[in-house]
Enzyme design. Sequence first.
Site, PDB file in Angstrom:
ATOM      1  CG  HIS A 185     141.444  50.760  13.599  1.00 36.19           C
ATOM      2  ND1 HIS A 185     140.127  51.118  13.616  1.00 36.19           N
ATOM      3  CD2 HIS A 185     142.142  51.859  14.001  1.00 36.19           C
ATOM      4  CE1 HIS A 185     140.011  52.369  14.014  1.00 36.19           C
ATOM      5  NE2 HIS A 185     141.220  52.840  14.258  1.00 36.19           N
ATOM      6  CG  ASP A 197     134.996  54.448  22.394  1.00 36.83           C
ATOM      7  OD1 ASP A 197     135.924  55.177  22.792  1.00 36.83           O
ATOM      8  OD2 ASP A 197     134.601  54.431  21.224  1.00 36.83           O
ATOM      9  NE  ARG A 206     139.411  60.647  23.889  1.00 38.50           N
ATOM     10  CZ  ARG A 206     139.715  59.767  22.927  1.00 38.50           C
ATOM     11  NH1 ARG A 206     138.988  58.681  22.767  1.00 38.50           N
ATOM     12  NH2 ARG A 206     140.737  59.963  22.135  1.00 38.50           N
ATOM     13  CB  SER A 261     138.933  55.191  21.888  1.00 36.62           C
ATOM     14  OG  SER A 261     137.960  55.455  20.937  1.00 36.62           O
ATOM     15  CE  LYS A 293     135.878  52.702  18.764  1.00 33.49           C
ATOM     16  NZ  LYS A 293     135.851  54.110  18.467  1.00 33.49           N
TER      17      LYS A 293
END
Length: 438
Positions: free
Chosen positions: A86, A165, A172, A187, A191
């Site tokens: 990620h 999320d 947010r 968050s 995922k």
Amino acid sequence: MSASLFPQHVIARKRDGHALTREEIAAFVRGATDGSWADYQLSAMLMAIFFRGMTPQETAHFTEAMMRSGFVADLSNVSLPKADKHSTGGVGDKVSLHLAPMVAACGVAVPMISGRGLGHTGGTLDKLESIPGFRVNLSFAEYRAQVEKIGVALIGQTAELAPADKKLYALRDVTGTVECVPLICASILSKKLAEGTQVLVGDVKFGRGAFMKDKAKARELAQTLVSVAHAMGTPMRAVLTAMDEPLGRTVGNALEVAESIDCLKGRGPADTMEVTFVLGEQMLLLAKVAVTKEDARKKLEASVTSGAALQKFRELVAAQGGDVRVVDEPALLPQAKFKVGLAAPRAGFVQDVDALGVALASLELGAGRAKTSDKIDHAVGVSALVKIGERIEVGAPLGVIHANDEKALAEAQAILGKAILVGAAPVAVSTLIDEIIG
Ligand code: URA
């Protein structure tokens, strides 16, 4: 429901600086998922977390509750070890596109659920969609079967994945509560850990073109991600990488796909390949298909020189309905009407290529979106960008602007003219890979 779990009570406890219990956190996440907490209550809670923070234990409970708010993929049908990466996002960061097939070619399955670009950073899904026909919205059954069959799939977030999320991120975004480490950690991990990977590598970027500008804050996020992932039973490492100038020499969707294909053909830019290899090494090490960094690097390099990684990319494109011919004929990718070089105003050394400036020029051209509903133009962006420290002659191109609109072209020329600086003094190139955490 017990009165102690009423929204106003839980919000007040966080407002007053208490650590929330697992049940209180679960009530908050349930409220975001089933709509039983109003948007103003969710927003108040987000702001309380923003100011009061969360302990490591609260962050782990929060991440787990967010992950379990939706579907958690079971990829036990896939016999290979499974690893994913990620990135917190940067300018010109196309690494996922070629890293995933490289790692898959080394015998590690890569089940990757990616995002779209928003603001100044690009998104893997938008880049992939510049390949004609490429489908990112596979069903879960298709995703599972594809990972089993070819060892790699790159798809978008489905509605069933971490729905809490989705709700909280949208709030947010409009309540000034994005830049908060526990909220970001939950968050991202909710995922990524729901997609079915066994191990995870983070690329946490810092600098002008990153979402986290400050290195100390990026390190705090990296450490939090690693410790929460471990607490949830997923081995993770995070690499801190600099994002002051764009990664590679292209920014813009189709242009970045072409550059990723170059990476798979062994002619990628040095900085992009360095980040790719360092992240890939960590993936192979965590997945236990390599025992040393050197061994992992050799395997990754061999996947490129043997053509196995490029072949895996062809399989990936074909499996997701894309036109495989783009691999050999990049001209089949969307092309812009105007391709105009930006001339160096003087001879010398490139002093600066401001990633944020290049991103803003690309946004002006239409390569990105300011809000999620905006349409993007896959063809536009900047290619052949110079790198900091390179020597340049007067009039030589600092980059090539790809535009479909003359007004946007003029705007992009003005922005890029300020973002890329040439001066007489040689410049030392700064380190790209700062630290590996975990
Ligand atoms: N990316 C995410 O998915 N969530 C955040 O909060 C920030 C970056």
